[in-house]
Motif scaffolding. Structure first.
Motif, PDB file in Angstrom:
ATOM      1  N   PHE A  63      -3.526   0.068  -0.173  1.00 52.86           N
ATOM      2  CA  PHE A  63      -4.112   0.490  -1.476  1.00 52.86           C
ATOM      3  C   PHE A  63      -4.359  -0.819  -2.329  1.00 52.86           C
ATOM      4  O   PHE A  63      -5.292  -0.861  -3.072  1.00 52.86           O
ATOM      5  CB  PHE A  63      -3.181   1.237  -2.172  1.00 52.86           C
ATOM      6  N   ILE A  64      -3.294  -1.617  -2.319  1.00 48.38           N
ATOM      7  CA  ILE A  64      -3.869  -3.168  -2.927  1.00 48.38           C
ATOM      8  C   ILE A  64      -5.063  -3.846  -2.284  1.00 48.38           C
ATOM      9  O   ILE A  64      -5.624  -4.351  -3.013  1.00 48.38           O
ATOM     10  CB  ILE A  64      -2.419  -3.964  -2.833  1.00 48.38           C
ATOM     11  N   THR A  65      -5.085  -3.826  -1.000  1.00 49.19           N
ATOM     12  CA  THR A  65      -6.155  -4.316  -0.449  1.00 49.19           C
ATOM     13  C   THR A  65      -7.336  -3.684  -0.554  1.00 49.19           C
ATOM     14  O   THR A  65      -8.430  -4.158  -1.070  1.00 49.19           O
ATOM     15  CB  THR A  65      -5.807  -3.983   1.115  1.00 49.19           C
ATOM     16  N   LYS A  66      -7.302  -2.214  -0.756  1.00 52.76           N
ATOM     17  CA  LYS A  66      -8.531  -1.646  -1.427  1.00 52.76           C
ATOM     18  C   LYS A  66      -9.062  -2.050  -2.719  1.00 52.76           C
ATOM     19  O   LYS A  66     -10.048  -2.094  -2.840  1.00 52.76           O
ATOM     20  CB  LYS A  66      -8.325  -0.098  -1.124  1.00 52.76           C
ATOM     21  N   SER A 106      -6.738  -9.699   4.252  1.00 54.63           N
ATOM     22  CA  SER A 106      -6.085  -9.310   2.944  1.00 54.63           C
ATOM     23  C   SER A 106      -5.067  -8.352   2.953  1.00 54.63           C
ATOM     24  O   SER A 106      -4.062  -8.490   2.339  1.00 54.63           O
ATOM     25  CB  SER A 106      -7.269  -8.625   2.044  1.00 54.63           C
ATOM     26  N   TRP A 107      -5.048  -7.535   3.889  1.00 57.91           N
ATOM     27  CA  TRP A 107      -4.052  -6.336   3.996  1.00 57.91           C
ATOM     28  C   TRP A 107      -2.797  -7.012   4.438  1.00 57.91           C
ATOM     29  O   TRP A 107      -1.595  -7.010   3.922  1.00 57.91           O
ATOM     30  CB  TRP A 107      -4.382  -5.330   5.263  1.00 57.91           C
ATOM     31  N   ILE A 108      -2.794  -7.869   5.577  1.00 56.47           N
ATOM     32  CA  ILE A 108      -1.725  -8.538   6.061  1.00 56.47           C
ATOM     33  C   ILE A 108      -1.094  -9.533   4.942  1.00 56.47           C
ATOM     34  O   ILE A 108       0.165  -9.546   4.732  1.00 56.47           O
ATOM     35  CB  ILE A 108      -1.917  -9.477   7.118  1.00 56.47           C
ATOM     36  N   PHE A 109      -1.921 -10.204   4.185  1.00 54.77           N
ATOM     37  CA  PHE A 109      -1.308 -11.122   3.115  1.00 54.77           C
ATOM     38  C   PHE A 109      -0.580 -10.398   1.919  1.00 54.77           C
ATOM     39  O   PHE A 109       0.540 -10.615   1.619  1.00 54.77           O
ATOM     40  CB  PHE A 109      -2.553 -11.840   2.426  1.00 54.77           C
ATOM     41  N   PHE A 110      -1.240  -9.069   1.708  1.00 57.24           N
ATOM     42  CA  PHE A 110      -0.412  -8.615   0.511  1.00 57.24           C
ATOM     43  C   PHE A 110       0.796  -7.684   0.848  1.00 57.24           C
ATOM     44  O   PHE A 110       1.782  -7.615   0.431  1.00 57.24           O
ATOM     45  CB  PHE A 110      -1.460  -7.399   0.117  1.00 57.24           C
ATOM     46  N   TRP A 111       0.870  -7.190   2.316  1.00 58.54           N
ATOM     47  CA  TRP A 111       1.885  -6.737   3.109  1.00 58.54           C
ATOM     48  C   TRP A 111       3.119  -7.802   2.947  1.00 58.54           C
ATOM     49  O   TRP A 111       4.216  -7.502   2.718  1.00 58.54           O
ATOM     50  CB  TRP A 111       1.515  -6.078   4.401  1.00 58.54           C
ATOM     51  N   TRP A 112       2.481  -8.904   3.530  1.00 56.56           N
ATOM     52  CA  TRP A 112       3.541  -9.939   3.670  1.00 56.56           C
ATOM     53  C   TRP A 112       4.022 -10.232   2.153  1.00 56.56           C
ATOM     54  O   TRP A 112       5.476 -10.409   1.904  1.00 56.56           O
ATOM     55  CB  TRP A 112       3.049 -11.229   4.194  1.00 56.56           C
ATOM     56  N   ILE A 113       3.407 -10.803   1.319  1.00 53.96           N
ATOM     57  CA  ILE A 113       3.738 -11.139  -0.130  1.00 53.96           C
ATOM     58  C   ILE A 113       4.852 -10.062  -0.792  1.00 53.96           C
ATOM     59  O   ILE A 113       5.867 -10.373  -1.430  1.00 53.96           O
ATOM     60  CB  ILE A 113       2.662 -11.580  -0.987  1.00 53.96           C
ATOM     61  N   SER A 114       4.502  -8.842  -0.620  1.00 58.06           N
ATOM     62  CA  SER A 114       5.092  -7.593  -0.983  1.00 58.06           C
ATOM     63  C   SER A 114       6.365  -7.708  -0.534  1.00 58.06           C
ATOM     64  O   SER A 114       7.613  -7.552  -1.179  1.00 58.06           O
ATOM     65  CB  SER A 114       4.407  -6.486  -1.030  1.00 58.06           C
ATOM     66  N   THR A 115       6.471  -7.693   1.002  1.00 60.26           N
ATOM     67  CA  THR A 115       7.781  -7.910   1.637  1.00 60.26           C
ATOM     68  C   THR A 115       8.546  -8.913   1.375  1.00 60.26           C
ATOM     69  O   THR A 115       9.952  -8.729   1.024  1.00 60.26           O
ATOM     70  CB  THR A 115       7.444  -7.432   2.984  1.00 60.26           C
TER      71      THR A 115
END
Length: 233
Positions: free
Chosen positions: A144-147, A107-116
């Protein structure tokens, strides 16, 4: 479409895109072929990674499914109740504790990727230094989005056992020891539940020696839910 692919594999997004693709392949293989990488990790402040070596017999090591492997709060507690270390607080706060690690990590990697990808596309900075700064900078916001995203799943996963199924009640069942145990030494035992052989961690109820392949009775579960106490049947 070509521009979109170029964006995904631009210098700013390349690492995260490849990492997300690897995670996607991992989840596909896990779902389709039932790959079962089992591990069991206990974290203790004294030594950072406290693994009960007595609980691991040579040639009889259990590895818990990485996709469902959880680090429990009980594992991140010092025996003398000293303050938690920063990385332990980090794991707890961002829900890497109490949820399957690979679920939270993905989840963290996905949100990091989509944001970037989104920001580098808007700013047209996918292939310059600004894009690299955006990629590094979005690491923390993505946490924080992942949390926030994973909070609703905590109650759901608490209802499941480590293999993702409804928990099996082992109390009162017969089991066969896969290793010799005595005193505080833990070992493995195989128990037949609903027609399926399952491996559990066990410890002698009164500390007496129980030998390899001996039939035992499962009396109760430990307070931390990590093993079962057994006695001669």
């Amino acid at each position: 479409m070509e521009n979109f692919i170029d964006l995904l594999f631009s210098s700013s997004n390349l690492v995260l895109t490849y990492l997300l693709l690897l995670l996607f392949i991992y989840w596909i293989l896990t779902a389709v072929s039932g790959i079962d990488f089992d591990y069991d990790v206990d974290i203790d402040v004294d030594v950072d990674m406290d693994i009960d070596l007595e609980a691991v017999d040579a040639g009889n090591m259990d590895f818990e499914d990485v996709s469902s492997g959880e680090i429990d709060r009980e594992h991140i507690v010092h025996k003398r109740r000293k303050p938690l270390k920063w990385w332990q607080v980090f794991l707890i706060y961002f829900n890497f504790v109490g949820l399957p690690f690979m679920f939270t990590f993905t989840s963290w990697i996905f949100f990091w990727w989509i944001s970037t990808v989104t920001l580098t596309s808007i700013t047209h900075s996918a292939d310059n230094s600004i894009g690299h700064f955006i990629m590094i900078g979005m690491m923390i916001p993505a946490l924080f989005i992942t949390k926030i995203f994973t909070i609703p799943f905590k109650g759901f996963f608490k209802q499941l056992n480590r293999d993702g199924d409804t928990p099996v009640d082992f109390i009162g069942r017969q089991a066969t020891l896969s290793s010799t145990i005595s005193g505080d030494k833990m070992g493995n035992a195989e128990v037949l539940a609903d027609g399926n052989p399952m491996s559990i961690y066990v410890k002698s109820l009164d500390g007496s020696e129980l030998r390899f392949r001996e039939s035992v009775l499962i009396i109760k579960q430990s307070n931390d839910k990590n093993y079962y106490l057994v006695s001669k049947s």
